[in-house]
Structures are given as C-alpha cells and as structure tokens.
Design an enzyme around this catalytic site. Structure first.
Site, PDB file in Angstrom:
ATOM      1  N   ASP A  99      52.358  58.248  32.108  1.00 52.23           N
ATOM      2  CA  ASP A  99      53.481  57.443  31.638  1.00 52.23           C
ATOM      3  C   ASP A  99      54.389  57.055  32.799  1.00 52.23           C
ATOM      4  OD1 ASP A  99      54.351  60.083  31.972  1.00 52.23           O
ATOM      5  OD2 ASP A  99      55.467  60.173  30.087  1.00 52.23           O
ATOM      6  N   ASP A 102      57.297  60.551  38.792  1.00 46.32           N
ATOM      7  CA  ASP A 102      58.657  60.829  39.266  1.00 46.32           C
ATOM      8  C   ASP A 102      58.544  61.584  40.594  1.00 46.32           C
ATOM      9  OD1 ASP A 102      61.370  61.314  39.446  1.00 46.32           O
ATOM     10  OD2 ASP A 102      61.427  62.789  37.840  1.00 46.32           O
ATOM     11  N   THR A 103      58.512  62.920  40.564  1.00 46.00           N
ATOM     12  CA  THR A 103      58.313  63.669  41.816  1.00 46.00           C
ATOM     13  C   THR A 103      56.896  63.479  42.346  1.00 46.00           C
ATOM     14  OG1 THR A 103      57.554  65.681  40.690  1.00 46.00           O
ATOM     15  CG2 THR A 103      59.929  65.461  41.070  1.00 46.00           C
ATOM     16  N   GLY A 104      55.960  63.194  41.460  1.00 44.66           N
ATOM     17  CA  GLY A 104      54.557  63.027  41.860  1.00 44.66           C
ATOM     18  C   GLY A 104      53.740  64.294  41.718  1.00 44.66           C
ATOM     19  N   THR A 106      52.895  66.240  39.043  1.00 40.83           N
ATOM     20  CA  THR A 106      51.925  66.317  37.942  1.00 40.83           C
ATOM     21  C   THR A 106      50.665  65.531  38.268  1.00 40.83           C
ATOM     22  OG1 THR A 106      53.775  66.441  36.405  1.00 40.83           O
ATOM     23  CG2 THR A 106      51.625  65.939  35.465  1.00 40.83           C
ATOM     24  N   LEU A 107      50.833  64.284  38.643  1.00 41.61           N
ATOM     25  CA  LEU A 107      49.656  63.431  38.852  1.00 41.61           C
ATOM     26  C   LEU A 107      48.866  63.857  40.085  1.00 41.61           C
ATOM     27  CD1 LEU A 107      48.205  61.135  37.478  1.00 41.61           C
ATOM     28  CD2 LEU A 107      49.531  59.527  38.842  1.00 41.61           C
ATOM     29  N   LYS A 130      58.476  55.595  39.367  1.00 40.64           N
ATOM     30  CA  LYS A 130      59.912  55.858  39.644  1.00 40.64           C
ATOM     31  C   LYS A 130      59.996  56.483  41.032  1.00 40.64           C
ATOM     32  CE  LYS A 130      62.436  59.013  37.267  1.00 40.64           C
ATOM     33  NZ  LYS A 130      63.201  59.500  36.087  1.00 40.64           N
ATOM     34  N   ASP A 158      59.726  59.994  25.971  1.00 43.56           N
ATOM     35  CA  ASP A 158      60.689  60.652  25.088  1.00 43.56           C
ATOM     36  C   ASP A 158      61.880  61.232  25.842  1.00 43.56           C
ATOM     37  OD1 ASP A 158      59.324  62.832  26.383  1.00 43.56           O
ATOM     38  OD2 ASP A 158      60.147  64.139  24.835  1.00 43.56           O
ATOM     39  N   ARG A 164      60.116  57.977  21.392  1.00 43.24           N
ATOM     40  CA  ARG A 164      58.760  57.565  21.800  1.00 43.24           C
ATOM     41  C   ARG A 164      58.332  56.283  21.084  1.00 43.24           C
ATOM     42  NH1 ARG A 164      56.315  61.690  24.768  1.00 43.24           N
ATOM     43  NH2 ARG A 164      56.775  63.815  24.108  1.00 43.24           N
TER      44      ARG A 164
END
Ligand code: 5GP
Length: 173
Positions: A99, A102-104, A106-107, A130, A158, A164
């Site tokens: 989705d 942000d910080t990167g 997770t991905l 972002k 969310d 959502r």
C-alpha cells in the site's frame, strides 16, 4: 464528532487513471504473462483488486500478512509474518504489491524473504511512495503516487482500521 480532519489528495478518478497506467506498464513488461502478484495485507487489498483488473496478461494473485514494526526506529530486520505467500514462488515472476512504503523496512525485509524462495524475478510496486522517513533503500519498480510526508488513509489504507473503504486517498490531520 470526528477527531480527524481529512483532506483529499487523490480522488477516485485520478486513482483509476493511474492504476490503468500501471496495469498497462506491467502488461507491456510481461507480454508472456506468468506474473504472480503478492499483495501485502491488509492495506493493498483494494489497490491489488483494481491493478489486477487493469493488467491484460495472465496473472496469479496471492497475499501475505505482515505486521507493522512496533517501533520504526528498530531496524533489527525481524519480520513478523502472520501469513506467508501460499503459492510456489520458485521460478516465477513475482511482483510484491504494497500500500505505502514509509521507512522501507517492511518491503525490503519481505523482499529478502521472497528472494530466498528462488523466484525468476522480483519487482515491487506501491500505491504510495512516502519518501520523507525512508530508513531502508527500497527498489520500487512502479509506484502510484509520491508524497513527502503525512498520514494517508482511504483506498485500502486505514487509521486504526477506519477509512479503508473511502474511494479516494486523504491525508489526516
Ligand atoms: P514501512 O515503514 O515499513 O515502509 O511501512 C509499513 C507499513 O506502515 C505500511 O505498509 C502501512 O501499513 C503503514 N503506513 C506507513 N505510512 C502510512 C500512512 O501514511 N498511512 C497508513 N494508513 N499506513 C501507513
């Protein structure tokens, strides 16, 4: 009384146009089809539902559920995978669908985990890139929209499970 003010960033028409472009890019890149989309739950569910219908080549769809880091300053690399991809990844053209990056963390961490399963190729797509708080470099092959900062909701994203279902993307303040 709602404690949040929502400001519209991208309405449903703008999102639909962008998703159509992304679908066309992906279709052109994989004319032979054989794409496995792995949506990262929950936030990607609406984006992937629309993206998959904007892709004209044959594809398969799966999901993984990963919990957010409790503390974003913690770059320990520990990934809390609640539900992993269920299909065989080996030898496949995988596209990870998130989705928002942000910080990167997770991905980038989930990508490593998928790469260990020996796919043929791995690409990544995020609805929103972002950029303002990036800690880990993420190779984003495609993105819908780029923003610098702000907490966004709608179109699958969310705030404490709310918003959502909004058809547009809003920034909360
Ligand atoms: P990361 O910091 O690991 O790149 O982002 C992890 C997750 O944090 C995202 O997949 C998303 O679920 C959540 N997140 C980060 N920024 C936002 C935001 O602006 N809005 C919402 N709704 N979730 C966000």
């Amino acid at each position: 009384m709602d404690e949040f003010t929502r400001t519209l960033l991208f309405d449903s028409a703008v999102i639909a146009q962008r998703v159509a472009e992304l679908g066309a890019h992906i279709s052109a890149k994989y004319p032979q089809g054989d794409v496995l989309f792995i949506g990262i739950l929950k936030g990607s569910f609406i984006f992937l539902a629309d993206l998959a219908r904007a892709v004209s080549v044959e594809c398969k769809i799966d999901f993984a559920k990963i919990s957010s880091y409790g503390n974003s300053t913690e770059s320990s690399g520990v990934l809390n995978v609640i539900m992993d991809v269920g299909q065989d990844v080996k030898g496949r053209n995988v596209i990870l669908v998130d989705d928002i990056v942000d910080t990167g963390l997770t991905l980038s961490e989930y990508r490593k985990r998928v790469e260990a399963l020996q796919p043929k190729t791995v690409e990544t797509i995020a609805l929103i890139d972002k950029t303002g708080r990036r800690e880990k470099h993420v190779e984003l092959d495609y993105y819908g929209f780029r923003i610098e900062s702000g907490f966004v909701v709608g179109y699958g994203l969310d705030c404490d499970e709310r918003f959502r279902n909004l058809p547009g993307i809003y920034v909360l303040s």
